[in-house]
Design a protein around this motif. Structure first.
Motif, PDB file in Angstrom:
ATOM      1  N   SER A  96       0.836  -1.194   0.000  1.00  0.00           N
ATOM      2  CA  SER A  96       0.000   0.000   0.000  1.00  0.00           C
ATOM      3  C   SER A  96       0.874   1.248   0.000  1.00  0.00           C
ATOM      4  CB  SER A  96      -0.908   0.001   1.235  1.00  0.00           C
ATOM      5  OG  SER A  96      -1.646   1.201   1.312  1.00  0.00           O
ATOM      6  N   LEU A  97       0.668   2.121  -0.980  1.00  0.00           N
ATOM      7  CA  LEU A  97       1.389   3.386  -1.016  1.00  0.00           C
ATOM      8  C   LEU A  97       0.711   4.376  -0.082  1.00  0.00           C
ATOM      9  CD1 LEU A  97       2.130   3.881  -4.836  1.00  0.00           C
ATOM     10  CD2 LEU A  97       3.622   2.921  -3.069  1.00  0.00           C
ATOM     11  N   GLU A  98       1.497   4.924   0.829  1.00  0.00           N
ATOM     12  CA  GLU A  98       0.967   5.867   1.815  1.00  0.00           C
ATOM     13  C   GLU A  98       1.713   7.188   1.713  1.00  0.00           C
ATOM     14  OE1 GLU A  98      -1.614   5.115   3.512  1.00  0.00           O
ATOM     15  OE2 GLU A  98      -1.670   2.943   3.119  1.00  0.00           O
ATOM     16  N   PRO A  99       1.011   8.325   1.815  1.00  0.00           N
ATOM     17  CA  PRO A  99       1.694   9.621   1.783  1.00  0.00           C
ATOM     18  C   PRO A  99       2.767   9.707   2.866  1.00  0.00           C
ATOM     19  CG  PRO A  99      -0.679   9.905   1.620  1.00  0.00           C
ATOM     20  CD  PRO A  99      -0.447   8.461   1.943  1.00  0.00           C
ATOM     21  N   GLY A 100       3.939  10.193   2.485  1.00  0.00           N
ATOM     22  CA  GLY A 100       5.024  10.374   3.436  1.00  0.00           C
ATOM     23  C   GLY A 100       5.802   9.103   3.756  1.00  0.00           C
ATOM     24  N   MET A 101       5.523   8.004   3.066  1.00  0.00           N
ATOM     25  CA  MET A 101       6.252   6.772   3.362  1.00  0.00           C
ATOM     26  C   MET A 101       7.709   6.910   2.943  1.00  0.00           C
ATOM     27  SD  MET A 101       4.724   4.166   0.445  1.00  0.00           S
ATOM     28  CE  MET A 101       5.150   2.722   1.415  1.00  0.00           C
ATOM     29  N   ASP A 102       8.548   6.113   3.589  1.00  0.00           N
ATOM     30  CA  ASP A 102       9.986   6.172   3.331  1.00  0.00           C
ATOM     31  C   ASP A 102      10.288   5.485   2.005  1.00  0.00           C
ATOM     32  OD1 ASP A 102      12.837   5.619   3.375  1.00  0.00           O
ATOM     33  OD2 ASP A 102      12.787   6.161   5.483  1.00  0.00           O
ATOM     34  N   GLU A 103      10.777   6.263   1.042  1.00  0.00           N
ATOM     35  CA  GLU A 103      11.048   5.693  -0.278  1.00  0.00           C
ATOM     36  C   GLU A 103      12.231   4.722  -0.282  1.00  0.00           C
ATOM     37  OE1 GLU A 103      12.997   8.862   0.952  1.00  0.00           O
ATOM     38  OE2 GLU A 103      11.164   9.458  -0.100  1.00  0.00           O
ATOM     39  N   VAL A 104      13.148   4.863   0.680  1.00  0.00           N
ATOM     40  CA  VAL A 104      14.274   3.928   0.754  1.00  0.00           C
ATOM     41  C   VAL A 104      13.782   2.554   1.198  1.00  0.00           C
ATOM     42  CG1 VAL A 104      16.497   3.428   1.857  1.00  0.00           C
ATOM     43  CG2 VAL A 104      15.937   5.778   1.181  1.00  0.00           C
ATOM     44  N   SER A 105      12.983   2.523   2.260  1.00  0.00           N
ATOM     45  CA  SER A 105      12.410   1.249   2.709  1.00  0.00           C
ATOM     46  C   SER A 105      11.533   0.634   1.629  1.00  0.00           C
ATOM     47  CB  SER A 105      11.582   1.461   3.985  1.00  0.00           C
ATOM     48  OG  SER A 105      12.404   1.846   5.059  1.00  0.00           O
TER      49      SER A 105
ATOM     50  N   THR B 299      -5.338   7.017  -4.675  1.00  0.00           N
ATOM     51  CA  THR B 299      -5.221   8.163  -5.568  1.00  0.00           C
ATOM     52  C   THR B 299      -4.285   7.814  -6.723  1.00  0.00           C
ATOM     53  OG1 THR B 299      -3.376   9.046  -4.270  1.00  0.00           O
ATOM     54  CG2 THR B 299      -5.581   9.804  -3.685  1.00  0.00           C
ATOM     55  N   ASP B 300      -4.212   8.713  -7.697  1.00  0.00           N
ATOM     56  CA  ASP B 300      -3.394   8.468  -8.885  1.00  0.00           C
ATOM     57  C   ASP B 300      -1.897   8.569  -8.619  1.00  0.00           C
ATOM     58  OD1 ASP B 300      -5.641   8.044 -10.434  1.00  0.00           O
ATOM     59  OD2 ASP B 300      -5.782  10.140 -11.054  1.00  0.00           O
ATOM     60  N   ALA B 301      -1.504   9.252  -7.573  1.00  0.00           N
ATOM     61  CA  ALA B 301      -0.085   9.400  -7.231  1.00  0.00           C
ATOM     62  C   ALA B 301       0.038   9.679  -5.742  1.00  0.00           C
ATOM     63  CB  ALA B 301       0.563  10.516  -8.037  1.00  0.00           C
ATOM     64  N   VAL B 302       1.142   9.252  -5.168  1.00  0.00           N
ATOM     65  CA  VAL B 302       1.415   9.443  -3.741  1.00  0.00           C
ATOM     66  C   VAL B 302       2.830  10.001  -3.617  1.00  0.00           C
ATOM     67  CG1 VAL B 302       1.766   8.284  -1.524  1.00  0.00           C
ATOM     68  CG2 VAL B 302      -0.117   7.579  -3.022  1.00  0.00           C
ATOM     69  N   GLU B 303       2.985  11.013  -2.763  1.00  0.00           N
ATOM     70  CA  GLU B 303       4.302  11.602  -2.567  1.00  0.00           C
ATOM     71  C   GLU B 303       4.968  10.995  -1.343  1.00  0.00           C
ATOM     72  OE1 GLU B 303       5.944  16.035  -1.743  1.00  0.00           O
ATOM     73  OE2 GLU B 303       4.925  15.726  -3.679  1.00  0.00           O
ATOM     74  N   SER B 304       6.222  10.580  -1.499  1.00  0.00           N
ATOM     75  CA  SER B 304       6.961   9.924  -0.421  1.00  0.00           C
ATOM     76  C   SER B 304       7.519  10.943   0.565  1.00  0.00           C
ATOM     77  CB  SER B 304       8.106   9.097  -1.003  1.00  0.00           C
ATOM     78  OG  SER B 304       9.138   9.959  -1.482  1.00  0.00           O
ATOM     79  N   ARG B 305       8.210  10.448   1.569  1.00  0.00           N
ATOM     80  CA  ARG B 305       8.796  11.284   2.622  1.00  0.00           C
ATOM     81  C   ARG B 305       9.656  12.400   2.052  1.00  0.00           C
ATOM     82  NH1 ARG B 305      12.946   9.117   7.447  1.00  0.00           N
ATOM     83  NH2 ARG B 305      14.126  11.037   7.606  1.00  0.00           N
ATOM     84  N   ASN B 306      10.411  12.096   0.991  1.00  0.00           N
ATOM     85  CA  ASN B 306      11.349  13.067   0.437  1.00  0.00           C
ATOM     86  C   ASN B 306      10.983  13.493  -0.981  1.00  0.00           C
ATOM     87  OD1 ASN B 306      13.506  13.427   2.567  1.00  0.00           O
ATOM     88  ND2 ASN B 306      13.437  11.194   2.409  1.00  0.00           N
ATOM     89  N   GLY B 307       9.665  13.574  -1.235  1.00  0.00           N
ATOM     90  CA  GLY B 307       9.201  14.223  -2.438  1.00  0.00           C
ATOM     91  C   GLY B 307       9.254  13.420  -3.718  1.00  0.00           C
ATOM     92  N   VAL B 308       9.351  12.094  -3.636  1.00  0.00           N
ATOM     93  CA  VAL B 308       9.278  11.263  -4.835  1.00  0.00           C
ATOM     94  C   VAL B 308       7.812  10.949  -5.101  1.00  0.00           C
ATOM     95  CG1 VAL B 308       9.908   9.063  -5.898  1.00  0.00           C
ATOM     96  CG2 VAL B 308      11.549  10.253  -4.410  1.00  0.00           C
ATOM     97  N   ARG B 309       7.339  11.226  -6.321  1.00  0.00           N
ATOM     98  CA  ARG B 309       5.948  10.948  -6.680  1.00  0.00           C
ATOM     99  C   ARG B 309       5.838   9.529  -7.209  1.00  0.00           C
ATOM    100  NH1 ARG B 309       2.031  14.487  -6.962  1.00  0.00           N
ATOM    101  NH2 ARG B 309       1.117  13.627  -8.883  1.00  0.00           N
ATOM    102  N   LEU B 310       5.110   8.706  -6.462  1.00  0.00           N
ATOM    103  CA  LEU B 310       4.962   7.287  -6.763  1.00  0.00           C
ATOM    104  C   LEU B 310       3.616   7.047  -7.430  1.00  0.00           C
ATOM    105  CD1 LEU B 310       6.086   6.290  -3.190  1.00  0.00           C
ATOM    106  CD2 LEU B 310       7.479   5.905  -5.242  1.00  0.00           C
TER     107      LEU B 310
END
Length: 382
Positions: A281-290, A312-323
């Motif tokens: 599950s993609l969650e806003p603010g999740m750690d993109e490294v993990s 949603t169509d896109a989720v932004e990670s902890r450091n601003g990567v749009r997934l």
């Protein structure tokens, strides 16, 4: 000629092929050698840091290049996530063309810019260019852009099999280097003047740096942070990642093609009825490294692949990567969901994922995943 002639001739060819394959399998070593990572002389470590010092800007500009259709997941995301959490440089995710970057073996992301847009905004070039593994080593746009960036004074960092891309651009000719253990012979065959350095997780030669397999981008980025901002800042980021040390020592002899590796991959591939799709599950603010480490590991079992879902169509990670999710829905059954361990540090998330793979598929499958990641599971050389 009779049909029986062709029938028995065909059977003979199949038997010979199987016999040849079996002979090849049994010719492989039964296990990797027990190898100790030799110490790295302090002067070598100091030289690495000196070679990585920023030469153009006080706050460096880092470009992470990828091709849109197939760039390695962890190679692309982990350097970005680590450098952005360190806040010592401006980091831009690039693609050769417009549109998302499809990563392999899992995930899709929106890059920050194309290489053309980056060049227009930064005609003086980047301070550092990070080159992940890609499905093609000789993509013309990548090769031309790397030449351009090198001519403008960028330090080029080839992560994992990204070293093959750097070599294909001719930037490793006559230089000391390393790469992922599986692709080493291929790189040396294509670029015979490259001087391979064993037992080093990172190798610097002038303005070009290369690393061993996928997991090496973690110590590589910590080394780069130390070169840019000093030891204290690197130590703080290392604690946040769950890393105790990040020098370049490596036991190259522990990573090689073995009989258990080959037979486990073959058995897992042939058991197609046991393959399963697992979900994250993609969650806003999740750690993109993990996320990158977990998705990468589960997708390398030859028993499973990972699909990511979100509302949603896109989720932004902890450091601003749009997934970008594979599907926009509520996901999948709980028993087929895997955790990114949001309450644990990224290095711990990888270890916990390998433990979970062992429970689900067995230790031999975990071993082949760790081997592909070129990850020393003891944690002593993380």
């Amino acid at each position: 000629m009779s049909r029986s002639y062709f029938f028995w001739g065909g059977l003979a060819l199949i038997a010979l092929s199987l016999a040849g394959f079996g002979g090849w399998v049994f010719s492989l070593p039964s296990a990797t050698a027990s190898a100790e990572a030799p110490p790295v002389p302090q002067e070598e470590a100091d030289a690495m840091l000196i070679s990585l010092k920023p030469a153009k800007r006080e706050r460096p500009l880092v470009a992470v290049i990828g091709i849109n259709d197939a760039t390695e997941t962890t190679d692309y995301l982990m350097p970005t996530g680590i450098l952005r959490r360190a806040d010592v440089a401006d980091v831009t995710l690039l693609a050769t063309g417009p549109g998302p970057v499809r990563l392999y073996p899992a995930l899709i992301v929106e890059p920050d810019a194309t290489i053309a847009a980056f060049d227009a905004a930064h005609p003086e070039g980047a301070d550092y260019v990070i080159v992940p593994a890609m499905s093609r080593d000789d993509d013309p746009a990548v090769i031309a852009w790397l030449h351009s960036q090198a001519e403008k004074g960028a330090t080029i960092l080839g992560i994992c099999a990204g070293a093959k891309v750097v070599a294909a651009a001719g930037l490793l000719d006559g230089k000391r280097a390393t790469t992922h253990w599986y692709y080493l012979d291929e790189m040396l065959k294509r670029s015979p003047t490259v001087r391979y350095v064993a037992d080093r997780r990172m190798v610097a030669d002038g303005s070009v740096v290369t690393t061993t397999g996928i997991s090496a981008s973690m110590p590589m980025m910590l080394t780069l942070i130390e070169a840019i901002a000093g030891r204290t800042r690197a130590e703080a980021v290392a604690r946040d990642l769950g890393i105790e040390r990040w020098d370049s020592r490596h036991a190259s002899g522990a990573f090689r093609f073995t009989r258990p590796f080959a037979t486990t991959v073959l058995a897992n591939r042939m058991a197609f009825w046991n393959r399963e799709e697992l979900g994250i599950s993609l969650e806003p603010g999740m750690d993109e490294v993990s996320l990158a480490l977990v998705a990468d590991a589960w997708s390398r079992t030859y028993r499973s692949n990972v699909a990511v879902f979100a509302g949603t169509d896109a989720v932004e990670s902890r450091n601003g990567v749009r997934l970008i999710p594979d599907r926009v829905d509520a996901g999948m059954p709980e028993e087929r969901r895997v955790s990114t361990f949001p309450d644990r540090k990224p290095a711990d998330a990888l270890d916990l994922t390998l433990d979970a793979i062992a429970v689900r598929y067995g230790e031999r499958t975990t071993d082949i995943v760790a081997m592909q990641l070129e990850y020393p599971r003891s944690g002593a050389n993380r």
